[in-house]
Design an enzyme around this catalytic site. Structure first.
Site, PDB file in Angstrom:
ATOM      1  N   ARG A  78      -4.372 -37.956  48.007  1.00 38.78           N
ATOM      2  CA  ARG A  78      -3.453 -38.510  49.196  1.00 38.78           C
ATOM      3  C   ARG A  78      -4.633 -39.042  50.163  1.00 38.78           C
ATOM      4  NH1 ARG A  78      -2.234 -34.807  54.243  1.00 38.78           N
ATOM      5  NH2 ARG A  78      -1.149 -36.109  55.329  1.00 38.78           N
ATOM      6  N   HIS A 122      -1.374 -41.372  59.890  1.00 36.15           N
ATOM      7  CA  HIS A 122      -2.096 -40.182  59.926  1.00 36.15           C
ATOM      8  C   HIS A 122      -2.850 -40.506  61.411  1.00 36.15           C
ATOM      9  CE1 HIS A 122      -4.059 -36.599  57.812  1.00 36.15           C
ATOM     10  NE2 HIS A 122      -4.384 -36.694  59.379  1.00 36.15           N
ATOM     11  N   GLU A 167       1.649 -34.287  60.426  1.00 32.58           N
ATOM     12  CA  GLU A 167       1.586 -33.290  61.416  1.00 32.58           C
ATOM     13  C   GLU A 167       2.148 -33.902  62.776  1.00 32.58           C
ATOM     14  OE1 GLU A 167      -2.250 -31.661  61.661  1.00 32.58           O
ATOM     15  OE2 GLU A 167      -2.348 -31.117  59.467  1.00 32.58           O
ATOM     16  N   ASN A 301       0.992 -28.716  55.430  1.00 28.77           N
ATOM     17  CA  ASN A 301      -0.495 -28.249  55.800  1.00 28.77           C
ATOM     18  C   ASN A 301      -0.607 -27.003  56.375  1.00 28.77           C
ATOM     19  OD1 ASN A 301      -0.506 -31.193  55.153  1.00 28.77           O
ATOM     20  ND2 ASN A 301      -1.276 -31.866  57.272  1.00 28.77           N
ATOM     21  N   TYR A 303      -3.309 -23.599  57.234  1.00 26.61           N
ATOM     22  CA  TYR A 303      -4.942 -23.391  57.219  1.00 26.61           C
ATOM     23  C   TYR A 303      -5.209 -21.780  57.549  1.00 26.61           C
ATOM     24  CZ  TYR A 303      -6.054 -28.177  56.984  1.00 26.61           C
ATOM     25  OH  TYR A 303      -6.277 -29.550  56.331  1.00 26.61           O
ATOM     26  N   GLU A 365      -2.217 -30.350  52.519  1.00 26.34           N
ATOM     27  CA  GLU A 365      -3.815 -29.830  53.051  1.00 26.34           C
ATOM     28  C   GLU A 365      -3.982 -28.304  52.979  1.00 26.34           C
ATOM     29  OE1 GLU A 365      -4.673 -31.433  57.052  1.00 26.34           O
ATOM     30  OE2 GLU A 365      -3.859 -33.476  56.370  1.00 26.34           O
TER      31      GLU A 365
HETATM   32  O1  IFM Z   1      -8.531 -32.651  59.521  1.00 27.64           O
HETATM   33  C1  IFM Z   1      -7.537 -32.444  59.837  1.00 27.64           C
HETATM   34  C2  IFM Z   1      -6.412 -33.366  59.349  1.00 27.64           C
HETATM   35  O2  IFM Z   1      -6.763 -34.723  59.491  1.00 27.64           O
HETATM   36  C3  IFM Z   1      -5.136 -33.078  59.752  1.00 27.64           C
HETATM   37  N1  IFM Z   1      -4.959 -31.465  59.276  1.00 27.64           N
HETATM   38  C4  IFM Z   1      -5.912 -30.464  59.691  1.00 27.64           C
HETATM   39  C5  IFM Z   1      -7.091 -31.035  59.381  1.00 27.64           C
HETATM   40  C6  IFM Z   1      -8.266 -30.166  59.678  1.00 27.64           C
HETATM   41  O3  IFM Z   1      -8.253 -29.842  61.029  1.00 27.64           O
END
Ligand code: IFM
Length: 460
Positions: A78, A122, A167, A301, A303, A365
């Site tokens: 990606r 992005h 995002e 995405n 985290y 992500e």
């Molecule tokens: O690096 C970023 C990415 O560009 C978008 N999502 C979160 C990642 C980590 O912060």
């Protein structure tokens, strides 16, 4: 013999990057200035004054980089396209050299047997459009469709997986409320909702254009949804949690999946005068239907977990039991200050499928920032990253067993790269980058991931 947790046959193992974070060559071959060029060149905006001017020089090293992807065994990659490389002013004049770069990259990927997944936006908006109001004005959404048309006409014969925006809630909240991202506006709530609206609208407008130019393709948006938990059962915490989840997650998912903007959040924005009732005229008839244009997948995405405690909780309510969080050590928290919480991924995947009936999901992500560097043996022993990824792969597998249609996993990130306001100080890569020499070194987690891909699974 080690037992394996196997993934479905067609499950894709992949990795992700984005244009501004890796390409460099910020003003080469006719590229226009982006809002991130402007922001990072403004003193005080990015840690240590770092910029993406050179980043990891992927623009010049993409062949070598694709060779690394092939060696790792990646099945998909990606990347994002820098709009100002294609249309330096955002619309009008087209730069063929910019198109050629992505065309060569796509050919290189296909020759290596790697499926390209392209993100159209992005975050590197042409500065010229920002000067006209950026995403707060409808004309930027119209320009996005023009850009989409140009680039999908050029690559649509070979790229069959397209993502519109990355995002949207970060573009809105970090760009217009906290000001930590370009264009660096603070507490501009009206600008924020207008920005979100035009991003969503342009997503909807772009879909038929992409489908026309890339027959047989699949299209989706990429959302960020972390796992938001209530800090306690106090009324104040419940309200804060609902609002936080509302502006970060529900606002976008509800709009994308045909429910319109969540009424409770809109009312709160109005009654609190953050966005007064007379400021909503940017919503035009038909817009909400456009945003809900059918897509093929959603990119997630994910985290960390966030635990919401209201800062308005009265003292007497404060001693209610709060949610347990892992001790703040360097195993349970990444260097971004994000809690390692793999179970949250399972919850969010389940939410997407069971609450929104999303037909197909990719984790677009997921990854962790740790600064492990080459040791005396020349290797990078980043066990914490392997531990992080393994836990999240396990959670993804559990979601699949629950029936969630998860089709692939893009680790963030393939390389250490420019981490926005943190500059080069946060390293998310499977591959370490020396920012002086541009030498790439595989971390232990990269070798581990290579094995995962080979075995199509993780150890029981
Ligand atoms: O690096 C970023 C990415 O560009 C978008 N999502 C979160 C990642 C980590 O912060």
């Amino acid at each position: 013999m080690t037992q394996l947790i196997k993934f479905p046959e067609n499950f894709l193992w992949a990795a992700a990057t984005s244009s501004y974070q890796i390409e460099g060559a910020w003003n080469e071959d006719g590229k226009g200035e982006s809002i991130w060029d402007r922001f990072s060149h403004t003193p005080g905006m990015v840690k240590n004054g770092d910029t993406g001017d050179v980043a990891i020089d992927h623009y010049h090293r993409y062949r070598e980089d694709v060779a690394l992807m092939r060696e790792m065994g990646l099945q998909a990659y990606r990347f994002s396209i820098a709009w100002p490389r294609i249309l330096p002013l955002g619309r009008g004049n087209i730069v063929q050299a910019g198109i050629d770069f992505y065309s060569r990259l796509v050919d290189e990927l296909l020759a290596a047997g790697i499926t390209p997944f392209a993100t159209l936006y992005h975050w590197d908006l042409p500065q010229a459009l920002q000067d006209e109001g950026g995403w707060t004005v409808r004309s930027t959404a119209e320009a996005f469709v023009e850009y989409t048309d140009v680039i999908t006409r050029a690559l649509g014969d070979r790229v069959k997986n397209w993502m519109t925006h990355n995002e949207m809630s970060v573009v809105v909240n970090d760009g217009y409320i906290s000001g930590g991202h370009a264009p660096g506006r603070k507490n501009d709530f009206v600008g924020a909702v207008r920005t979100g609206h035009h991003l969503l609208l342009s997503h909807g407008w772009a879909i038929p254009v992409i489908r026309r130019n890339s027959p047989g393709c699949e299209v989706g948006a990429v959302i960020n949804a972390n796992y938001n938990m209530l800090g306690s059962n106090s009324k104040a915490d419940r309200l804060a949690h609902n609002f936080g989840d509302g502006i970060w997650v529900r606002w976008y998912l509800d709009a994308l999946y045909g429910r319109g903007y969540p009424a409770d959040i809109r009312e709160k924005l109005q009654t609190s005068a953050m966005v007064p009732a007379d400021q909503w005229d940017f919503i035009q008839p038909g817009d909400m239907d456009t945003m809900a244009t059918a897509t093929d997948f959603v990119g997630l995405n994910y985290y960390f977990r966030g635990v919401t405690r209201s800062n308005e909780v009265p003292a007497e309510e404060n001693d209610q039991q709060t949610v347990f969080q892992m001790p703040k050590d360097d195993v349970n928290w990444t260097e971004m200050g994000w809690e390692v919480y793999p179970d949250g991924l399972r919850h969010v995947l389940a939410r997407l499928y069971f609450e929104y009936q999303v037909p197909k999901i990719y984790v677009t992500e997921n990854g962790a920032s740790y600064s492990d560097a080459p040791g005396p043996d020349g290797r990078i022993h980043d066990e914490r990253r392997t531990h992080y990824l393994e836990g999240h792969f396990r959670a993804a597998h559990q979601a699949i067993q629950m029936g969630v249609p998860l089709a692939g996993y893009f680790v963030w990130s393939l390389f250490d790269n420019f981490e926005w306001g943190h500059g080069n100080s946060q390293r998310f890569g499977l591959i370490w980058t020396d920012y002086q020499t541009q030498q790439r070194i595989w971390k232990d987690s990269a070798y581990w991931y290579q094995q995962v891909i080979k075995q199509h699974g993780i150890a029981e």
